[in-house]
Design a protein around this motif. Structure first.
Motif, short mmCIF file in Angstrom:
data_model
loop_
_atom_site.label_atom_id
_atom_site.label_comp_id
_atom_site.label_asym_id
_atom_site.label_seq_id
_atom_site.Cartn_x
_atom_site.Cartn_y
_atom_site.Cartn_z
N VAL A 103 38.02 63.67 40.49
CA VAL A 103 38.34 62.26 40.77
C VAL A 103 39.70 62.30 41.45
N ALA A 104 39.73 62.04 42.74
CA ALA A 104 40.93 62.28 43.53
C ALA A 104 41.69 61.01 43.89
N GLU A 105 41.14 59.85 43.56
CA GLU A 105 41.79 58.59 43.90
C GLU A 105 41.91 57.70 42.67
N GLY A 106 42.94 56.88 42.65
CA GLY A 106 43.15 55.96 41.54
C GLY A 106 42.30 54.72 41.68
N PRO A 107 42.33 53.84 40.65
CA PRO A 107 41.56 52.59 40.72
C PRO A 107 41.96 51.75 41.93
N LEU A 108 40.96 51.30 42.69
CA LEU A 108 41.18 50.46 43.88
C LEU A 108 40.38 49.18 43.74
N LEU A 109 41.02 48.06 43.96
CA LEU A 109 40.37 46.76 43.78
C LEU A 109 39.09 46.66 44.59
N LYS A 110 38.00 46.24 43.92
CA LYS A 110 36.72 46.04 44.59
C LYS A 110 36.38 44.56 44.70
N GLU A 111 36.61 43.81 43.61
CA GLU A 111 36.22 42.40 43.62
C GLU A 111 37.06 41.63 42.61
N ALA A 112 37.39 40.39 42.94
CA ALA A 112 38.11 39.49 42.03
C ALA A 112 37.29 38.21 41.88
N VAL A 113 36.89 37.89 40.64
CA VAL A 113 36.02 36.74 40.37
C VAL A 113 36.71 35.83 39.36
N VAL A 114 36.73 34.52 39.64
CA VAL A 114 37.32 33.55 38.73
C VAL A 114 36.30 33.17 37.66
N ARG A 115 36.72 33.28 36.41
CA ARG A 115 35.88 32.87 35.29
C ARG A 115 36.74 32.02 34.35
N ASN A 160 49.23 31.57 30.98
CA ASN A 160 49.26 30.22 30.44
C ASN A 160 49.76 29.21 31.47
N ALA A 161 50.44 29.69 32.51
CA ALA A 161 51.01 28.79 33.52
C ALA A 161 50.02 28.45 34.63
N VAL A 162 48.84 29.08 34.62
CA VAL A 162 47.86 28.87 35.70
C VAL A 162 46.53 28.46 35.08
N LYS A 163 46.10 27.23 35.36
CA LYS A 163 44.85 26.74 34.79
C LYS A 163 43.63 27.26 35.55
N ILE A 164 43.68 27.20 36.88
CA ILE A 164 42.56 27.67 37.70
C ILE A 164 43.11 28.71 38.68
N PRO A 165 42.98 29.99 38.36
CA PRO A 165 43.56 31.02 39.22
C PRO A 165 42.84 31.10 40.57
N GLN A 166 43.62 31.30 41.62
CA GLN A 166 43.07 31.47 42.96
C GLN A 166 43.43 32.83 43.56
N ARG A 167 44.56 33.36 43.17
CA ARG A 167 45.03 34.63 43.72
C ARG A 167 45.61 35.48 42.61
N VAL A 168 45.56 36.80 42.82
CA VAL A 168 46.09 37.74 41.84
C VAL A 168 46.79 38.88 42.58
N ARG A 169 47.83 39.40 41.98
CA ARG A 169 48.45 40.60 42.53
C ARG A 169 48.96 41.48 41.40
N TYR A 170 49.20 42.75 41.75
CA TYR A 170 49.55 43.75 40.73
C TYR A 170 50.67 44.64 41.28
#
Length: 457
Positions: free
Chosen positions: A359-371, A422-432
């Motif tokens: 396993v030569a690569e780290g976790p890479l974002l594939k999909e972000a879904v609001v629930r 707690n500060a975001v009721k309906i998330p639209q964007r995410v970053r890390y």
């Protein structure tokens, strides 16, 4: 002019020229295995040129053209050597101690250029043990040119402690691991790097006339006496002469000098496509993500470059290794070059040699879904994903419709990550890991960290 001088001039016109070769074709060189590689040079127009290979004694022939140039394509075997190549025209050239194996180019700025002599982890011990005649370096002299050149100044060197000490540390450890895992395959590593150089100087000048976004970033470059700042200056002298050579792929470590760019992904993609266009093939291009570093008041310049490097993975035949766990935020030059070189080698082993056990690569974002009030994230390379030192990661941020990001928590659940604030009721964007100094705290089972990312744009 006296009669004797006139006679000498007349004789010089009658004397045949000698066939010549670029410096790449010289003693101790490495040719790419199991491939068709090009060898070229100069000769008189219509001068016969014959090349005989040492591995199968086959002779290839051509003639100098009207521009006094010639080239031949020859077939290479599986790895081995040493061999001799013999060229005959009006003169004879023998190239000795030729190896056949894996050939890679390492380019970029100071972290690619950085030698063990600069100071790396366990440097004295690694230098003392560096007896590796099957690993060869071709390190280009730093130079610029106003137009594309056909030859680059350097010479091939077999690795000894002294040679290793003064060449790319990353290149050495990459070559060492690749050769070891391939059971002794020779490796030729071509170093074409310049500390402090921005990406734009490594791109052909004509590319900017068709790419307004790249042009706008070019116009922001500051001049320096320590490195070039003109479009194409390093490309012309230090890349163009290499592209016809039979290398397998490129390793790229650069980006620190482009912090502040809002479109580095466009710039880097332009670089990749332009090199491939000139080479006439889509060779692999693997990127080392820049390390977290305190760039001062500039809040997210480093994070934006890290994310841009992640985004470049949408281009075919690319890959990336992450560095954020192998550095301190007060040193822009990570000392753990052995670990980085080995990660790059594992990437090559995985992608080129289908080593499914790696396993030569780290976790890479594939999909972000609001629930509901959560953002649920899924990833590539997420096997055994975990938060180091705890159960929740504080390096996430969420934004709602207003686009304002707030601190958030990320929890790993069944191979996904649930992010909430707690500060975001309906998330639209995410970053890390979006601060310049953020070091990843999420890893997969191979111990490789997650990349910085944002869904903001």
């Amino acid at each position: 002019m006296n009669k004797f001088a006139l006679l000498l001039v007349f004789i010089s016109f009658l004397a045949p020229a000698k066939i010549t070769l670029p410096h790449l074709f010289s003693d101790h060189m490495v040719l790419q295995q199991n491939s068709t590689v090009r060898i070229w040079g100069t000769a008189d127009p219509n001068e016969p040129v014959a090349l005989t290979t040492g591995w199968d004694k086959k002779t290839y022939t051509t003639k100098g053209d009207s521009y006094a140039k010639w080239s031949l394509e020859i077939k290479t075997p599986s790895y081995g050597g040493p061999y001799t190549l013999t060229l005959k025209g009006y003169n004879t050239i023998e190239i000795n101690d030729v190896m056949v194996g894996e050939v890679w180019i390492g380019s970029g700025q100071s972290n690619m250029e950085m030698t063990p002599a600069w100071g790396i982890e366990n440097g004295p011990e690694e230098i003392a043990q560096a007896h590796a005649p099957h690993i060869r370096f071709f390190k280009l002299e730093k130079s610029t040119a106003p137009s594309p050149q056909i030859s680059a100044q350097s010479a091939w060197q077999s690795v000894t402690p002294e040679v290793m000490k003064n060449n790319s540390a990353l290149g050495y450890f990459f070559s060492q691991r690749l050769s070891k895992e391939l059971q002794g395959v020779p490796v030729g590593f071509i170093v074409s790097a310049w500390g402090g150089s921005p990406a734009e100087v490594w791109i052909p000048e004509e590319e900017f006339s068709e790419n307004k976004l790249a042009q706008s970033e070019l116009e922001k470059l500051e001049t320096s006496d320590a490195w070039p700042s003109k479009a194409g200056a390093a490309y012309n002298a230090m890349v163009h002469p290499l592209l016809p050579y039979g290398f397998h792929g490129v390793l790229w470590y650069q980006g620190e000098s482009n912090t502040g760019s809002q479109s580095y992904d466009n710039t880097l993609e332009t670089l990749i496509r332009s090199w491939r266009k000139q080479a006439g093939r889509e060779f692999p291009f693997y990127v080392v993500q820049i390390a977290p570093y305190n760039y001062g008041a500039q809040y997210d310049g480093g994070a934006r470059i890290r994310d841009a490097q992640r985004r470049i993975l949408s281009v075919a035949h690319t890959g990336m290794v992450v560095t954020s766990d192998l550095s301190t935020t007060d040193d822009i030059h990570p000392k753990q070059k052995k670990q980085l070189g080995e990660r790059l080698a594992d990437l090559v082993l995985s992608k080129r040699f289908a080593r499914l056990d790696l396993v030569a690569e780290g976790p890479l974002l594939k999909e972000a879904v609001v629930r509901g009030r959560k953002m649920v994230l899924s990833f590539h390379n997420s096997q055994g994903m975990y938060v180091k030192g705890g159960t929740r990661s504080p390096l996430f941020e969420l934004a709602g419709e207003d686009g304002v990001f707030h601190p958030a928590q990320g929890v790993v659940r069944n191979g996904t990550i649930e992010v909430y604030s707690n500060a975001v009721k309906i998330p639209q964007r995410v970053r890390y890991a979006w601060k310049n100094t953020d070091q990843a705290d999420i890893f997969n089972s191979a111990g490789i960290p997650m990349s910085t990312f944002t869904t903001e744009y």
